[in-house]
Write a protein that holds these residues in place. Structure first.
Motif, PDB file in Angstrom:
ATOM      1  N   ARG A 480       0.671  -1.252  -0.203  1.00  0.00           N
ATOM      2  CA  ARG A 480      -0.029  -0.078   0.072  1.00  0.00           C
ATOM      3  C   ARG A 480       0.837   1.116  -0.028  1.00  0.00           C
ATOM      4  O   ARG A 480       1.908   1.354   0.536  1.00  0.00           O
ATOM      5  N   GLY A 481       0.298   2.320  -0.585  1.00  0.00           N
ATOM      6  CA  GLY A 481       0.995   3.757  -0.491  1.00  0.00           C
ATOM      7  C   GLY A 481       0.384   4.314   0.959  1.00  0.00           C
ATOM      8  O   GLY A 481      -0.929   4.169   1.106  1.00  0.00           O
ATOM      9  N   ILE A 482       1.426   5.118   1.670  1.00  0.00           N
ATOM     10  CA  ILE A 482       1.004   5.564   2.860  1.00  0.00           C
ATOM     11  C   ILE A 482       1.441   7.180   2.783  1.00  0.00           C
ATOM     12  O   ILE A 482       2.349   7.444   2.505  1.00  0.00           O
ATOM     13  N   LEU A 483       0.416   7.851   3.415  1.00  0.00           N
ATOM     14  CA  LEU A 483       0.581   9.345   3.314  1.00  0.00           C
ATOM     15  C   LEU A 483       0.511   9.818   4.770  1.00  0.00           C
ATOM     16  O   LEU A 483      -0.242   9.519   5.578  1.00  0.00           O
ATOM     17  N   PHE A 484       1.552  10.775   5.214  1.00  0.00           N
ATOM     18  CA  PHE A 484       1.556  11.469   6.203  1.00  0.00           C
ATOM     19  C   PHE A 484       1.659  12.747   6.037  1.00  0.00           C
ATOM     20  O   PHE A 484       2.607  13.124   5.313  1.00  0.00           O
ATOM     21  N   ALA A 485       0.860  13.641   6.630  1.00  0.00           N
ATOM     22  CA  ALA A 485       0.721  15.166   6.300  1.00  0.00           C
ATOM     23  C   ALA A 485       0.504  15.771   7.877  1.00  0.00           C
ATOM     24  O   ALA A 485       0.150  15.290   8.846  1.00  0.00           O
ATOM     25  N   ASP A 486       1.408  16.975   7.863  1.00  0.00           N
ATOM     26  CA  ASP A 486       1.227  17.700   9.150  1.00  0.00           C
ATOM     27  C   ASP A 486       0.850  19.257   8.817  1.00  0.00           C
ATOM     28  O   ASP A 486       1.673  19.783   7.831  1.00  0.00           O
ATOM     29  N   LEU A 487       0.076  19.877   9.592  1.00  0.00           N
ATOM     30  CA  LEU A 487      -0.258  21.375   9.219  1.00  0.00           C
ATOM     31  C   LEU A 487       0.564  22.195   9.779  1.00  0.00           C
ATOM     32  O   LEU A 487       0.600  22.216  11.098  1.00  0.00           O
ATOM     33  N   VAL A 488       1.155  22.965   9.029  1.00  0.00           N
ATOM     34  CA  VAL A 488       2.367  23.897   9.762  1.00  0.00           C
ATOM     35  C   VAL A 488       1.804  25.116  10.394  1.00  0.00           C
ATOM     36  O   VAL A 488       0.669  25.584   9.719  1.00  0.00           O
ATOM     37  N   GLY A 489       1.903  25.216  11.913  1.00  0.00           N
ATOM     38  CA  GLY A 489       1.541  26.405  12.424  1.00  0.00           C
ATOM     39  C   GLY A 489       0.402  26.091  13.332  1.00  0.00           C
ATOM     40  O   GLY A 489      -0.109  26.808  14.013  1.00  0.00           O
ATOM     41  N   PHE A 490      -0.138  24.664  13.054  1.00  0.00           N
ATOM     42  CA  PHE A 490      -1.480  24.617  14.091  1.00  0.00           C
ATOM     43  C   PHE A 490      -1.132  24.667  15.418  1.00  0.00           C
ATOM     44  O   PHE A 490      -2.080  25.112  16.418  1.00  0.00           O
ATOM     45  N   SER A 491       0.185  24.443  16.039  1.00  0.00           N
ATOM     46  CA  SER A 491       0.263  24.374  17.537  1.00  0.00           C
ATOM     47  C   SER A 491       0.300  25.837  17.926  1.00  0.00           C
ATOM     48  O   SER A 491       0.170  26.242  19.110  1.00  0.00           O
ATOM     49  N   LYS A 492       0.363  26.851  17.080  1.00  0.00           N
ATOM     50  CA  LYS A 492       0.296  28.176  17.521  1.00  0.00           C
ATOM     51  C   LYS A 492      -0.983  28.910  17.372  1.00  0.00           C
ATOM     52  O   LYS A 492      -1.158  30.037  17.701  1.00  0.00           O
ATOM     53  N   LEU A 493      -2.172  28.114  16.903  1.00  0.00           N
ATOM     54  CA  LEU A 493      -3.317  28.591  16.767  1.00  0.00           C
ATOM     55  C   LEU A 493      -3.802  28.836  18.137  1.00  0.00           C
ATOM     56  O   LEU A 493      -3.853  27.862  19.120  1.00  0.00           O
ATOM     57  N   GLY A 494      -4.430  29.917  18.603  1.00  0.00           N
ATOM     58  CA  GLY A 494      -5.059  30.326  19.867  1.00  0.00           C
ATOM     59  C   GLY A 494      -6.471  29.342  19.819  1.00  0.00           C
ATOM     60  O   GLY A 494      -7.075  29.182  19.039  1.00  0.00           O
TER      61      GLY A 494
END
Length: 665
Positions: A480-494
């Protein structure tokens, strides 16, 4: 990492990482160094060079903007100011004098606050800048990038006398239609080459001789150019890849109007890439005989003859006892490059595909792996009796050989040892041939014909050791093909932004639903994981995800600025089943973890993939291309996979060759 107390130490360490091919580490460390030493031009240039190698060209050019804002890159502004001053001195007044004054004022304004780049940058930085703008020009076609590349290369050549930047400057000048300037640079390169012709370093001698060949081409000296190129590629064996930069440079010059001597492209012919599949030795008590041990010498002679006829220089194969190892040994005896791909753990592979033929073959297997140029594993995990791992290894063979051949500006050929029996196990010779649609690049050695001619006596039953029995698990693994993604700056959202973020996820889901969706997708916080059966579908999903994230976020959607995303892709065998907690499809195994290790180090706004994923993607695309061509249709890959380098993964997951994936131009 050593302590870095000074700007020089930061610059040296980043340069060392870049030279060692640690591209991601180099760009990350350069970014850290710039936070402490924001005025370091060398760190800025090194970071741009690293970003260019990762495929993040726009980020590289953005990194260089503060540098170029402070420097002029050639003497053109000075020439314009001098010309305007001469006109003013020689002028007679009136309206013309007013115009001359205006021209001088404009030229002086352009110069104000600037100084020449060559006065402050070292030659290595200038040469690296030249390569950055070479790549920018190759991707954009913009004249401004070619002008910058020309200036950087020329400054490096004037500073050091190195032939490569000298020819880089000459080729750029020729493409800019400044032919007189290009010829003067070519003459300077040849003058320098005459002083270096007797140098002892073989690799440097190769490059210098090749650069001299390009200089002779621009000076319309075809015979001498042909001689230089012939000398370069026969003087020393420096590897199959070495001819490629020379060939590309020659083709650039040809496209820019340089007439090539007859036979030059044949002289610079890229090496033939051959991927191999074939039957292993018969197992004990196998009847009827397909490949008895007595057939070894005759089959080796057939393989030798085919490789000579094909002029095989680069080989890709697995290493089972029998045909595979005969091919590997034949390529090694020819002095060729050998790349071995194993489907799973080495000791499991020996037990499944080598040891039953006896200790002599096991010794030959271990020796072949020591002598091979590379050994790659489709997976390093255990076999577990899952035969589809052999098929995955074949897909990697097909994909990696295709990628290598295209880098060498050619196409791979398949050499198969087959008995013409249509029946085949997963990953067997017939299975491989079924996936190889281009019959014009297929050569088959009929094993049954060799057996008939040699007519060996059946081998004694006790001649081979019994095959090892490897337990098969109750659950199958699936590729299988596997994708991982991370949304940049999420941790800084109030906290006040979280409702907007939840709405964003809903918009993102609806947008991605317009194409093929993964059978399994999950999110938690800022992370997204998706699994799909086909690499071609997953790479399309990844690129749509990359484009959708910034488009669906931003001030109009309740965010201070658009969000960005890091995306990594991997492929491998994974267990599949329903999660007992939420009764939805889920995937498990070491390759899920490996996919996750790549994502944290990727450059925001880009998609990176492991070698396994790109090999699977290339294999699938080759089948699509052949199907289209058979139907009389054109087919062009919608994506480009560019090799970045080797990345050291976290938590003892080892080294991983990495590629940058982008939309095709």
């Amino acid at each position: 990492m050593a302590d870095r107390d000074s700007q020089t130490e930061w610059e040296r360490e980043v340069a060392d990482l870049l030279d060692a091919g640690q591209t991601f580490l180099a760009q990350d460390l350069a970014e850290q160094g710039l936070s402490d030493f924001p005025d370091s031009d060398r760190l800025r240039i090194l970071r741009a060079g690293a970003l260019t190698r990762t495929g993040a060209l726009a980020d590289a050019l953005s990194t260089l903007e503060p540098l170029l804002a402070r420097f002029v890159i050639d003497d053109a502004p000075y020439k314009r100011a001098a010309t305007a001053l001469d006109k003013l001195i020689d002028g007679r007044g009136g309206k013309r004098a007013t115009k001359n004054v205006a021209e001088l004022a404009e030229a002086l304004d352009e110069l104000r606050g600037k100084r020449q780049l060559v006065q402050s940058l070292d030659a290595d930085s200038l040469e690296l800048l030249g390569r950055v703008y070479d790549e920018a020009w190759a991707q954009s076609g913009g004249r401004e990038h070619l002008e910058l590349a020309s200036a950087m290369h020329r400054a490096a050549f004037e500073r050091t006398g190195r032939l490569r930047p000298g020819i880089g400057a000459a080729v750029a000048s020729w493409q800019l239609r400044r032919r007189s300037e290009a010829r003067k640079l070519a003459e300077a390169v040849l003058a320098q080459h005459a002083e270096l012709a007797d140098m002892s370093d073989a690799v440097q001698r190769f490059w210098n001789t090749g650069m001299a060949g390009a200089a002779h081409l621009m000076l319309n000296q075809p015979t001498r150019a042909q001689d230089m190129y012939a000398q370069a590629i026969t003087d020393v064996n420096i590897g199959a890849d070495a001819v490629v930069p020379l060939l590309r440079q020659v083709r650039q010059l040809e496209a820019a109007g340089v007439k090539l001597p007859v036979g030059l492209l044949e002289t610079l012919k890229p090496p033939r890439v051959v991927v191999f599949t074939g039957h292993p030795l018969d197992r004990p008590d196998q009847r009827p005989a397909r490949f008895p041990a007595a057939l070894e010498a005759a089959l080796r002679a057939e393989i030798d003859e085919r490789l000579e006829r094909m002029d095989a220089r680069v080989g890709y194969s697995s290493a089972a006892c029998g045909s595979d190892l005969l091919f590997v040994e034949a390529m090694l005896d020819r002095g060729g490059e050998v790349n071995v791909i194993l489907p799973f753990d080495q000791e499991d592979y020996i037990a499944a595909s080598v040891r039953y033929a006896g200790p002599r073959w096991e010794m030959r297997f271990r020796n072949a792996l020591k002598l091979a140029n590379s050994v790659t594993y489709a997976t390093t995990e255990h076999y577990l009796g899952h035969d589809n791992l052999f098929r995955f290894a074949n897909q990697m063979l097909h994909g990696m050989a295709t990628m290598r051949a295209r880098f060498l500006e050619t196409e791979p050929h398949l050499l198969a040892v087959w008995d013409m029996d249509e029946g085949s196990l997963p990953g067997g010779a017939a299975d491989f041939i079924d996936q190889w649609a281009d019959i014009m690049r297929l050569s088959i050695i009929d094993l049954d014909d060799v057996l008939t001619r040699v007519a060996p006596k059946p081998a004694p039953k006790a001649a081979a050791a019994a095959a090892d029995t490897l337990a098969k698990t109750g659950r199958e693994r699936h590729i299988r093909g596997i994708l991982f993604a991370d949304l940049v700056g999420f941790s800084k959202l109030g906290e006040e932004r979280i409702p907007a973020y939840m709405d964003f996820l809903a918009r993102l889901k609806d947008e991605l639903a317009k194409g093929i969706e993964p059978p399994m997708i999950n999110t938690w916080g800022d992370a997204i994981v998706a699994v799909m059966p086909k690499a071609v579908d997953l790479v399309d999903y990844a690129l749509r995800l990359k484009a959708s994230v910034p488009a669906l976020s931003g001030p109009e959607h309740g965010f201070a600025q658009p969000m960005n995303v890091r995306i990594s892709l991997h492929a491998g065998p994974v267990f599949e089943g329903n999660d007992p907690f939420h009764s939805r499809l889920n995937y498990y195994g070491a390759h899920i973890n490996r996919a996750a290790r790549l994502e944290p180090v990727t450059v925001p706004g880009h998609v990176y993939a492991t070698q396994q994923f790109v090999a699977l993607l290339t294999s699938e695309e080759s089948a699509l291309r052949n199907e289209a061509e058979a139907a009389g249709q054109d087919w062009r890959s919608p994506v480009v996979a560019e090799y970045v380098g080797v990345l050291e993964l976290a938590k003892n997951f080892g080294d991983q060759p990495v590629y940058h994936i982008r939309d095709a131009d």
